[in-house]
Design an enzyme around this catalytic site. Structure first.
Site, short mmCIF file in Angstrom:
data_model
loop_
_atom_site.label_atom_id
_atom_site.label_comp_id
_atom_site.label_asym_id
_atom_site.label_seq_id
_atom_site.Cartn_x
_atom_site.Cartn_y
_atom_site.Cartn_z
CG ASP A 573 39.87 44.90 52.17
OD1 ASP A 573 40.38 44.10 52.86
OD2 ASP A 573 40.10 44.54 50.87
CG HIS A 610 42.78 41.73 52.65
ND1 HIS A 610 41.72 42.17 52.01
CD2 HIS A 610 43.28 40.52 51.99
CE1 HIS A 610 41.70 41.44 50.88
NE2 HIS A 610 42.57 40.62 50.79
CB SER A 786 42.54 40.07 47.66
OG SER A 786 41.64 39.32 48.08
#
Length: 860
Positions: A573, A610, A786
């Site tokens: 990620d 994220h 996600s």
């Protein structure tokens, strides 16, 4: 019979309405152009945000609409009024609208093929310039001054033709009526192009400071395209355009600058609207129109009417300075330089793929492009005002050649200093991702023993076969690439090579027998300043979050005594903040638990946030993670929320066989250290260079190695068939959609069906308002598949922790997750049967994952 005379001035002697019409048409043209360009770009961004394909017909239709809406009134202005200035205005705007229509057609070229677009732009602009010059004779109106030194207007608006002499020469125009002839003293043309170069370099300074160049070929084609646009502008805004604005008694240079500059600015707005891919043309809409006033001032500098030229003493007049044609050529050259340099900034210093909503961040590429455009606008206004004051006053004196040359040189040096200093020097072109025909055969692997030992042995055999296949099949290709100094990088998980190169290298590679296909591997251009680290604003949770309770993970901890111990979850990620209190204790450590192919960091970090959020939902402590005692390893495959086939593959290779920092993935890989479960909250869309098949060998290898892969379905719902970016559509990954706290499928959650008939999504998990970790020890609430995906990875960690014999049995684990899932409520885009996606299972999959039921089934 003598035709009706054309008045060169901007006012029609019989009526003011042509002038009023010109003003209204100009306002209408600006509104239509700005509206269609911004509307088209916003449409592209909305489609991109929803994961939809670009509409191939969008820009051609918008271009045609602009031609019709802006070109029709411009055509009427060019044909109907008696005023020469109004007709010249209409002609310039008509040509600009037609050029915009043609140049807009080029946006059917995908942004990923920017070199092809720039080459087409250069060719179209040059052909347009030739077409305008060829058609110029058809627009030569009687009595309209066609060039500097052409027939001069008389007091009654009529003109006389030169009278032939016996030897074939002509005499000067003679006045008719009671008007005195107006002569012109042409000033030294030499400084004018230098002043234009200086102004153009000033307009380039913000881009040298805030932007970055692409590859060598891309930059060269951008230079060619900008030069071609300069030639086109110089052809449109030539002497026949400026002549009507410069006449009058007494002559008024200020009127030439104000009125002519305004009309020229609208024409340049039309040309700017066709300059660049979707998004790259928006800065030009700001910076090019003010250039019209600077061009008008440059024309005024060489074209100042004075007394009767018969009084000029030929003995004291320099023939070069008195040559009208030389002056015209000088200002035409100046127009080309100034417009070309002004257009070069957006074309060369921005990447059209990065001017998008895909790149989220407060100070990312869109921010810096907007900043460069704003500074460029300010510079353009200053240049326009400065040149107007310097060159357009009745008593103004044009700077001599030496002053103009020194100014241009100083600005050229300033450009180099800015680029090498606060700028981002160097070339940052895209690379090529070359997929080979031969891929490893993993179909006959021996059966693995149950549990961790069996999985490790199987992963080692998969790694050996993959490396062997790549080494045997890449040799000839690598030797050829090394000879060409194309900096090849080899991969084994997918048998592929990444290299430098543009369209020529791509064509050469595609013809090689061992190559299956060649894709573009995205490379980000650097920012002038760091984008800043994303942080959350929520306090530390007081207990298990609602999503943890909804899937029953808290009951697994308390009743089934499974917390993920002994299992390692791998995350590819944006990174992970390894210092976060909820994540610090779960990092596996060692020299093979962190890899950053973008920036080479040696310890877990995360700028975007994220990755920290997703890892927190999988293994975070303090009530945010599903498997709080599982460990994690990380890899950075996203930078500023953008990836490439090569970077995605680098992280996937690291997950199959981790290697120490600075190690060789081919020789230093440790498959026995591979994490058991992978969470992947990313997808590789075409704008990043991926096609549907590119990562398929990678997920097949993980499946063969007994490594469980979980992937996000994507946030492109509620459209059907929106699970389309790898790896989500692949049958050997578990694809996860999102639900809210009412167990309703989130509208943004992507849906099936997918090509090949695989049922997607497989399962759902909470993905609306999920609280998890963020960099800097903070917390935040985010939405998306996600957020749902790492929770399912955490459930697999709980299952394998509760029953180690199940480790590596990915088929049985997938089946348990599907069989124990609970009912979720589907949502649809509308009541139309076509929006039902074929069956509810293409929206909900097997339902929402149930951690408690899945772990109990795993224990049994």
């Amino acid at each position: 019979m003598q035709g009706q005379p054309v008045h060169p001035g901007f006012s029609d002697r019989s009526s003011p309405w042509p002038v009023v019409a010109a003003v209204l048409v100009g306002c209408w043209t600006v509104a239509v152009t700005v509206g269609t360009q911004t509307g088209g770009w916003l449409t592209d961004q909305v489609l991109l945000g929803f994961g939809r394909d670009r509409l191939g017909w969008l820009w051609p239709v918008l271009g045609l609409a602009t031609v019709v809406l802006a070109g029709t009134p411009a055509l009427l202005l060019a044909l109907l009024p008696r005023s020469g200035a109004v007709r010249a205005t209409g002609r310039a705007w008509l040509i600009g609208a037609l050029a915009l229509g043609v140049l807009t057609l080029l946006r059917v070229v995908p942004p990923v093929h920017h070199e092809a677009y720039l080459g087409a732009l250069a060719g179209a602009a040059l052909i347009g310039a030739l077409a305008v010059r060829w058609s110029a004779r058809r627009w030569a109106y009687p009595g309209l001054v066609g060039s500097v030194g052409g027939p001069a207007p008389t007091g009654n608006g009529d003109t006389t033709r030169p009278q032939a002499t016996g030897n074939g020469d002509t005499t000067r125009p003679q006045a008719t009526g009671n008007a005195e002839p107006v002569g012109r003293r042409v000033r030294q043309p030499g400084p004018v192009p230098l002043l234009a170069v200086a102004a153009g370099l000033a307009l380039l300074l913000p881009w040298a400071w805030l932007g970055a160049l692409g590859g060598l070929l891309e930059t060269a084609l951008a230079l060619l395209a900008a030069a071609a646009l300069g030639v086109l502008a110089a052809t449109v805004l030539d002497a026949p355009f400026w002549s009507p604005f410069a006449v009058g008694r007494p002559p008024r240079p200020a009127r030439l600058v104000l009125v002519g500059g305004l009309v020229a600015g609208v024409a340049l707005l039309l040309l700017a609207a066709g300059t660049g891919q979707s998004g790259a043309q928006l800065p030009a809409l700001l910076t090019l129109p003010p250039v019209g006033f600077a061009l008008a001032a440059l024309w005024a500098a060489t074209w100042r009417p004075t007394a009767d030229p018969a009084t000029t003493n030929p003995a004291t007049t320099d023939p070069a300075t008195a040559d009208p044609a030389a002056a015209t050529r000088a200002v035409r050259t100046a127009t080309g330089w100034l417009v070309g340099l002004a257009a070069l900034g957006p074309l060369a210093f921005t990447d059209p793929e990065e001017i998008s909503l895909l790149l989220v961040g407060t100070r990312d590429i869109p921010f810096w492009v907007a900043a460069a455009a704003g500074v460029g606008l300010a510079v353009a206004v200053v240049v326009a005002i400065g040149y107007g004051v310097l060159l357009a006053r009745p008593t103004a004196r044009t700077p001599n050649r030496r002053v103009a040359a020194v100014t241009a040189v100083v600005l050229l040096v300033a450009f180099g200093v800015v680029d090498l200093g606060p700028g981002q020097p160097g070339l940052y072109g895209e690379r090529l991702f070359v997929v080979l025909r031969t891929q490893a055969d993993l179909s006959d692997l021996p059966a693995a023993a149950p549990g961790r030992a069996g999985r490790d042995a199987r992963a080692a055999e998969v790694y050996r076969r993959l490396v062997s296949t790549a080494e045997q099949s890449q040799g000839d290709l690598l030797r050829g690439l090394d000879r060409l100094r194309l900096d090849p990088v080899s991969y084994y998980l997918v048998n592929a090579v990444e290299v430098d190169g543009g369209p020529v290298v791509r064509a050469w590679l595609a013809r090689r027998p061992e190559v299956a296909r060649v894709l573009v591997s995205q490379r980000l251009r650097p920012l002038p300043a760091p984008a800043g680290q994303s942080r959350g604003t929520l306090p530390k949770p007081a207990g298990p979050e609602w999503n943890i309770r909804q899937i029953g993970a808290d009951r697994v901890w308390s009743e089934l005594r499974a917390t993920g111990t002994g299992i390692v979850v791998g995350s590819s990620d944006s990174g992970v903040d390894g210092t976060h209190p909820a994540l610090r204790g779960g990092f596996r450590g060692g020299d093979d638990s962190w890899y950053d192919p973008w920036d080479g960091t040696r310890s877990p970090t995360d700028q975007g946030g994220h990755g920290t959020h997703t890892v927190g939902s999988a293994v975070g402590r303090d009530g945010i993670g599903v498997a709080p005692d599982a460990q994690w390893v990380g890899c950075v495959n996203l930078d500023r929320n953008l990836g490439s086939p090569a970077h995605y593959l680098e992280c996937l290779q690291f997950m199959l066989a981790p290697f120490p920092a600075g190690g060789d993935p081919f020789t230093d890989g440790r498959p026995e250290r591979a994490p058991q479960v992978l969470t992947n909250s990313w997808g590789c869309p075409p704008i990043e260079g991926c096609d549907q098949r590119v990562l398929r060998p990678a997920t097949a290898a993980f499946d063969a190695a007994g490594i469980f892969v979980v992937a996000a379905a994507g946030n492109t719902g509620p459209w059907c068939a929106s699970i389309d970016d790898p790896p989500a559509p692949y049958p050997d990954v578990l694809t996860v959609g999102a639900v809210d706290d009412q167990r309703r499928v989130a509208e943004f959650s992507s849906r099936g069906p997918v090509p090949g008939g695989s049922g997607k999504p497989d399962v759902l998990a909470p993905g609306v308002g999920v609280v998890s970790a963020m960099p800097g020890g903070t917390y935040a609430k985010l939405d998306g598949t996600s957020m749902a995906t790492p929770q399912v990875a955490g459930v697999v960690a709980l299952m394998w922790s509760a029953n180690p014999a199940l480790v590596g049995d990915v088929t049985r684990t997938r089946q348990i997750l599907r069989d124990t899932a609970t009912v979720a409520t589907p949502t649809y885009r509308s009541d139309s049967p076509s929006d039902a996606c074929g069956a509810p299972s293409n929206v909900t999959g097997a339902g929402q994952v149930d951690a408690y039921a899945a772990v109990r089934a795993a224990q049994q």
